[in-house]
Write an enzyme that holds these catalytic residues in place. Structure first.
Site, mmCIF file in Angstrom:
data_model
loop_
_atom_site.group_PDB
_atom_site.id
_atom_site.type_symbol
_atom_site.label_atom_id
_atom_site.label_comp_id
_atom_site.label_asym_id
_atom_site.label_seq_id
_atom_site.Cartn_x
_atom_site.Cartn_y
_atom_site.Cartn_z
ATOM 1 N N HIS A 11 -10.360 -5.778 1.506
ATOM 2 C CA HIS A 11 -11.583 -4.975 1.615
ATOM 3 C C HIS A 11 -12.795 -5.819 1.998
ATOM 4 C CE1 HIS A 11 -9.723 -1.831 -1.347
ATOM 5 N NE2 HIS A 11 -9.231 -1.730 -0.122
ATOM 6 N N HIS A 61 -4.391 -4.283 -4.442
ATOM 7 C CA HIS A 61 -4.715 -5.643 -4.000
ATOM 8 C C HIS A 61 -5.922 -5.672 -3.060
ATOM 9 C CE1 HIS A 61 -0.815 -6.365 -5.775
ATOM 10 N NE2 HIS A 61 -0.242 -5.596 -4.873
ATOM 11 N N CYS A 62 -6.879 -4.791 -3.315
ATOM 12 C CA CYS A 62 -8.079 -4.702 -2.468
ATOM 13 C C CYS A 62 -7.700 -4.508 -1.001
ATOM 14 C CB CYS A 62 -8.970 -5.934 -2.634
ATOM 15 S SG CYS A 62 -9.670 -6.120 -4.281
ATOM 16 N N ALA A 63 -6.682 -3.692 -0.779
ATOM 17 C CA ALA A 63 -6.208 -3.449 0.590
ATOM 18 C C ALA A 63 -5.712 -2.014 0.707
ATOM 19 C CB ALA A 63 -5.110 -4.434 0.952
#
EC number: 2.8.1.7
Length: 413
Positions: A127, A367-369
């Site tokens: 992100h 996972h910030c994705a």
């Protein structure tokens, strides 16, 4: 495969946090992609700083101030040499990779992106390497474009060439995916970007801990990474930028140290790199990062790569043998030390909780994705990642814990 050339058991001795039990079991820390552990050598230089020469930098003429300044600027030189940047002015200390990317997006992006321009990213980005460019595109009414990925989560050279064009102003890409372990060919992508007059900004958070970096060979315009993922302290990051670009950029934070002259109604800025380091800098953290770099260099990045590759292939093969496991990303021999997976009919958070009872630390979530999770058609995954202090014993502990987890959730009560 050639044998690695360092004694992992000696390395483990340098990490006191690993000498403990979790839930009565030996700790197998497999979450270094999120945050690595810190060796005593780094802890010692941090303690030494606070015990012997804790002071502010640059303007102090007293002895402690001079020692602190020397330590801070020597750390900058260590980073410069580590990534083979030409000039010390090209090394900006920041709070981390996220801060580095935001600096580029706001300072370079706002000055150089106009309505109708294009910014190119990929769906594998963290992100921190999507949202700043989303917001820049919104501010400038520009277009955000995504390079398509192959079924294995890699980039095809023809897709890259078709996505980047003369409207492209910025290409922002991860050197290594924090989820898939995909290793992107930054040098080739930079060549394509430059052919169209675009610049390339690289998220190197997952690459800097594991491979030797060479800004001259890679020819990246901006490159960002964090200390806490490469044995260093939290709260410290690096932005490399080509000097000719940084000189034209305006600071986005204002205050002490970054000024040249201040009058009642105006101010001028200090020279590089200070103009981008407003306020009291990250002195202890920079000194700690420099020691972490020296630690890794003593082991050698070729040896680190070989060892991590051996461990990753071993883990990949062992995990693949468990019925009901799906592993995402490139084949075992074309990935970094990251294995993201799901266990059939078990939520990733349950997987992480269950293996933790066996002393194994893995990450679970998106996972910030989140765009990548959507591309994978899952809401979340579990992730194991490997570093210089991990062993096959850690992998075996994970495998046994996964088998127990599968058995437990398959049991009919």
């Amino acid at each position: 495969m050639a044998e690695h050339s360092f004694d992992v058991n000696e390395v483990i001795k340098d990490f006191p946090i690993l000498d403990q039990k979790v839930n009565g079991k030996r700790l197998a820390y497999l979450d270094s992609t999120a945050t690595s552990q810190t060796p005593v050598q780094v802890l010692n230089v941090l303690e030494d700083y606070y015990k012997r020469y804790n002071s502010n930098v640059h303007r102090g003429v007293h002895t402690l101030g001079s020692l602190a300044t020397d330590g801070y600027e020597n750390a900058r030189e260590t980073v410069r040499r580590f990534i083979n940047a030409k000039y010390f002015e090209e090394i900006i200390f920041t709070r981390g990779t996220t801060a580095s990317i935001n600096l580029v997006a706001h300072s370079y992006g706002d000055a150089n992106v106009e309505e109708g321009d294009e910014i190119v990213v990929t769906e594998m980005e963290h992100h921190a390497n999507i949202v700043p460019w989303q917001q820049l595109a919104k501010r400038k009414n520009a277009t955000l474009k995504f390079i398509p990925m192959t079924a294995d989560g890699e980039l095809n050279i023809e897709d890259i060439k078709q996505t980047i064009n003369d409207k492209t102003k910025i290409v922002a890409i991860a050197h290594i995916s924090n989820v898939l372990g995909t290793i992107n060919d930054v040098k080739t992508i930079a060549e394509i970007a430059h052919q169209h007059g675009a610049i390339i900004s690289v998220d190197g958070a997952q690459a800097a801990p594991h491979m030797k970096l060479d800004m001259q060979e890679m020819n990246a315009d901006f490159y960002s990474f964090s200390g806490h993922k490469m044995l260093g302290p939290t709260g410290i990051g690096v932005l490399f930028g080509k000097r000719e670009l940084l000189q034209k950029m305006e600071p986005i934070e204002f205050g002490g140290d970054m000024i040249d002259f201040v009058s009642k109604y105006d101010a001028t800025w200090a020279d590089l790199p200070t103009k981008f380091e407003a306020g009291t800098p990250l002195i202890a953290q920079a000194i700690g990062l420099a020691e972490a770099i020296r630690y890794l260099e003593r082991i050698g990045f070729d040896a680190i790569h070989k060892y991590e590759q051996e461990l990753t292939i071993y883990a990949y093969e062992q995990m693949s043998a468990i019925e009901g496991i799906e592993i995402y990303g490139p084949p075992k021999d074309r990935r970094a030390g990251v294995i993201t997976f799901n266990l059939q009919d078990v939520h990733p958070h349950d997987v992480a909780t269950a293996v933790d009872t066996e002393g194994v630390a893995v990450r679970a979530g998106h996972h910030c994705a989140q765009p990548l999770m959507k591309w994978l058609n899952v809401s979340s995954t579990a992730r194991a990642s490997f570093y210089i202090y991990n062993t096959k014993e850690d992998v075996d502990q994970l495998i046994n814990a996964l088998k127990q987890t599968k058995e437990f959730f398959s049991y009919e009560f």
